[in-house]
Motif scaffolding. Structure first.
Motif, PDB file in Angstrom:
ATOM      1  N   GLU A 272     -17.663  -1.518 -16.021  1.00  0.00           N
ATOM      2  CA  GLU A 272     -18.721  -0.504 -16.097  1.00  0.00           C
ATOM      3  C   GLU A 272     -19.669  -0.797 -17.263  1.00  0.00           C
ATOM      4  O   GLU A 272     -20.896  -0.644 -17.139  1.00  0.00           O
ATOM      5  N   LYS A 276     -23.817  -1.784 -17.016  1.00  0.00           N
ATOM      6  CA  LYS A 276     -24.910  -1.151 -17.765  1.00  0.00           C
ATOM      7  C   LYS A 276     -25.725  -2.191 -18.524  1.00  0.00           C
ATOM      8  O   LYS A 276     -26.957  -2.076 -18.621  1.00  0.00           O
ATOM      9  N   GLU A 279     -27.932  -3.994 -16.102  1.00  0.00           N
ATOM     10  CA  GLU A 279     -29.024  -3.142 -15.640  1.00  0.00           C
ATOM     11  C   GLU A 279     -30.147  -3.035 -16.672  1.00  0.00           C
ATOM     12  O   GLU A 279     -31.325  -2.951 -16.313  1.00  0.00           O
ATOM     13  N   SER A 280     -29.786  -3.027 -17.962  1.00  0.00           N
ATOM     14  CA  SER A 280     -30.770  -2.625 -18.967  1.00  0.00           C
ATOM     15  C   SER A 280     -31.094  -3.643 -20.049  1.00  0.00           C
ATOM     16  O   SER A 280     -32.073  -3.463 -20.785  1.00  0.00           O
TER      17      SER A 280
END
Length: 321
Positions: A272, A276, A279-280
């Motif tokens: 997880e 993230k 994604e960023s």
């Protein structure tokens, strides 16, 4: 010919009721274009002829009340919203009718978290059920005798169909159409409504949320430590020492409370965290892998794909902000 009853339950969402009605009735139009007879008779059924949904935002006129329907071939249970415990009480008057229809041979098509209502009737006891990932923990707490699966968005067991999250109910409708009328009609519906017919699971969309409504203080402390330190390197022995608990007993307790072994939980949290970052951030994928404590890049790629059904590269392409 099949008679379909779409239930207008309390706290149901208008969008899934209407889209189910539109898709299933349009199948008859497709058949007509092919020079064939209509196959579905689709009706909306409720406790009364007029119902209000979404706190009064919508009103809907049903074709019949369930008291007027002695037999139906397919029952569609819509997606529900709100407090599930309260919603189940509101919809209890439907239970005996639904059980009776199933006992008389009806198929039951449950859309997403409509499975909370279906489970409350007892018809899912001992069966498999797909559920939205965000509602999984609550569902398992309320219905521990039902086997929740997350490796597929659809279950098909003894004339009962369930599906996973959100708008995956559109895939379930295609699946049911294929069972009734064959692959060709399902593909045609997929093309006409632009629904991705090949969607098989909800893994790419899952945000891992650990089960924490178990009441065990030490397990909760372990979960919070793992989640606060996704990039930390430590062994299970070190974690148990930190909590002052015996490893063997604690591992059994952790698995019982969370549904995951400690090692699995750590793995899910690291994945997880990596998601993230993908994604960023602008970090290189290998940099992220090393950051979460994996020295073996290939090993992490396998773990990542196991939980997301995508490689880190494909995940970044799909979800990069």
């Amino acid at each position: 010919m099949k008679h379909i009853s779409i239930l207008v339950l309390e706290d149901a969402t208008m969008s899934c009721i209407d889209s189910s009605y539109q898709i299933l009735t349009r199948i008859n139009d497709f058949l007509k274009y092919q020079g064939k007879e209509p196959f579905y008779t689709v009706e909306m059924a409720g406790l009364k002829t007029d119902s209000v949904l979404n706190n009064g935002l919508y009103s809907i006129h049903t074709n019949k009340t369930i008291a007027d329907i002695s037999h139906t071939d397919v029952v569609v249970i819509p997606l529900l919203c709100g407090d599930f415990s309260k919603t189940l009480l509101k919809n209890k008057p439907y239970c005996n009718w639904l059980i009776s229809q199933y006992q008389n041979g009806a198929e039951i098509v449950s859309l997403c978290v409509g499975s909370f209502f279906l489970a409350s009737t007892g018809l899912l006891a001992g069966k498999k059920c797909a559920i939205h990932w965000a509602a999984k923990n609550e569902f398992m707490t309320m219905f521990p005798d039902i086997q929740v699966i997350d490796d597929s968005i659809i279950t098909d067991e003894n004339r009962i169909y369930t599906c996973g999250g959100g708008y995956s109910y559109l895939n379930l409708l295609l699946y049911v159409i294929e069972k009734h009328l064959g692959r060709e009609m399902s593909v045609l519906a997929s093309k006409m409504f632009e629904i991705d017919i090949e969607r098989k699971n909800q893994h790419p969309f899952i945000i891992f949320v650990g089960q924490k409504k178990h009441g065990d203080q030490y397990v909760l402390q372990a979960q919070e430590y793992i989640e606060r330190n996704p990039a930390a390197l430590y062994t299970i022995d070190e974690l148990c020492t930190k909590l002052a608990v015996g490893k063997r007993t604690f591992e059994r307790k952790f698995k019982k409370c969370t549904g995951n072994s400690i090692a699995e939980y750590i793995q899910r949290v690291k994945v997880e965290y990596a998601k993230k970052q993908l994604e960023s951030s602008d970090k290189h994928i290998n940099e992220i892998i090393y950051e979460v404590g994996y020295n073996d890049v290939d090993a992490f790629r396998k773990v990542f794909k196991k939980h997301t059904d995508l490689s880190p590269v494909d995940y970044k392409k799909k979800f990069r902000v």
